[in-house]
Design a protein around this motif. Structure first.
Motif, PDB file in Angstrom:
ATOM      1  N   GLU A 268      34.511  39.735  16.794  1.00 27.17           N
ATOM      2  CA  GLU A 268      35.481  39.407  17.508  1.00 27.17           C
ATOM      3  C   GLU A 268      36.767  38.400  17.082  1.00 27.17           C
TER       4      GLU A 268
ATOM      5  N   ASP B 299      30.178  38.992  23.367  1.00 29.44           N
ATOM      6  CA  ASP B 299      30.167  37.508  23.197  1.00 29.44           C
ATOM      7  C   ASP B 299      28.441  36.593  22.248  1.00 29.44           C
TER       8      ASP B 299
ATOM      9  N   ASP C  82      30.247  36.620  18.975  1.00 26.69           N
ATOM     10  CA  ASP C  82      31.677  36.025  19.541  1.00 26.69           C
ATOM     11  C   ASP C  82      32.876  34.558  18.626  1.00 26.69           C
TER      12      ASP C  82
HETATM   13 MG    MG Z   1      34.923  36.976  24.211  1.00 28.47          MG
END
Ligand code: MG
Ligand code: C2E
Ligand code: MG
Ligand code: MG
Length: 289
Positions: free
Chosen positions: A237, A181, A203
């Motif tokens: 991500e 993150d 993140d």
């Molecule tokens: Mg996360």
């Protein structure tokens, strides 16, 4: 606003607060037994290299299906478990289960597959964490370089000296460490150079609008450039579209993870996908520190 409206909205608020507290207590009492009753499970999401479009790793993500409450998302039960020692037991279970699964996949022909496991701050700081991890590796036979621990930014900044010691123990064992993150922790960047870290995870919130929000695009680009200049690799991500992938690839991001390739799935459902995109070797990014 009249007085009575004010009173009504206060009442509504307190009922909602009450409901939330009751739900929280219910979750907690059920969560205590979830582990023993086998209600917890791990799903796995592929991590794909942009250079070869191959799966280099998977991230283990905890799932809880309670007979009474149904599917409870980790964003609800992990923070609750983190309030007590319960997270230590859940975390140890996740590490052991994930390492066992990684070893099984490797023995089935997916040599070098990396397994990323989320570790909470409290778990990371528990006395003997490095020993616990090396014990699990010995027990499951997984090579240390094939295990990656994901820590959030906030967990790193709490007590930098203590963190540094633990990270060096993990590095000595050969385990990889990623910062999860990244960019959401509102913390100073100066700590990054203190720590032996292998990988930064951009993140999802910066990836989502990367195509049309110039600020997000700038932040993602800056994170990639900074990580590289510190000798770390980058994984993004929450990649859901080809254009997000193209942007990240164009900036030199090494790996992505997201619905574009696959949602997190039970091990058995992912095996075919992993074989189709077989990894060559563990993705390694090493820096001194
Ligand atoms: Mg996360
Ligand atoms: P995380 O570690 O940042 O995991 C990534 C989250 O993003 C996962 O949510 C994943 O399902 C979701 N995701 C992945 N790709 C996409 C995408 O393309 N689009 C969207 N919208 N979402 C995507 P999940 O599984 O609900 O997990 C939430 C969080 O719960 C994790 O965030 C992690 O912080 C925590 N968590 C999950 N399992 C564990 C665990 O075993 N231990 C600990 N300590 N925390 C865990
Ligand atoms: Mg994670
Ligand atoms: Mg994350």
């Amino acid at each position: 606003q009249t007085k009575s409206e004010g009173r009504n909205s206060y009442q509504f608020y307190s009922i909602e607060m009450h409901a939330r507290a009751v739900y929280g207590q219910m979750l907690e009492s059920h969560l205590l037994q979830a582990l023993e009753r086998g209600e917890l499970d791990l799903h796995y999401q592929p991590q794909v290299s942009l250079s070869g479009q191959e799966v280099v790793g998977v991230e283990a993500l905890m799932r809880w299906t309670s007979p009474a409450l149904g599917k409870v998302p980790p964003d609800k039960f992990i923070p609750l478990a983190e309030e007590s020692e319960l997270i230590l037991r859940l975390g140890e279970w996740a590490l052991r289960t994930a390492c066992r699964q990684a070893k099984a996949w490797q023995e089935a022909g997916l040599e070098g597959l990396r397994m990323a496991v989320n570790v909470s701050g409290r778990q990371f700081r528990q006395p003997g964490f490095a020993e616990l991890v090396s014990g699990i590796l010995a027990e499951t036979g997984l090579a240390p370089r094939c295990l990656e621990i994901e820590l959030t930014e906030s967990c790193l900044v709490d007590n930098p000296r203590e963190v540094q010691t633990i990270l060096h123990r993990l590095r000595y064992l050969g385990i990889q460490v990623a910062v999860d993150d990244f960019g959401t922790g509102y913390s100073s960047l100066s700590y990054l150079k203190l720590f032996p870290l292998d990988r930064i995870k951009i993140d999802r919130s910066f990836v989502r609008d990367i195509d049309n929000d110039p600020d997000d695009a700038a932040i993602a680009s800056a994170i990639i450039a900074m990580a590289h200049s510190l000798g770390m690799q980058v994984i993004a991500e929450g990649v859901e579209t080809q254009s997000q992938l193209d942007f990240l690839g164009g900036r030199g991001c090494e790996e992505v993870q997201g619905f574009l390739y696959s949602r997190p799935l039970p091990a058995a459902e992912l095996t075919g996908f992993l074989h189709d995109r077989r990894p060559q070797a563990c993705g390694e990014a090493r820096r001194a520190g």
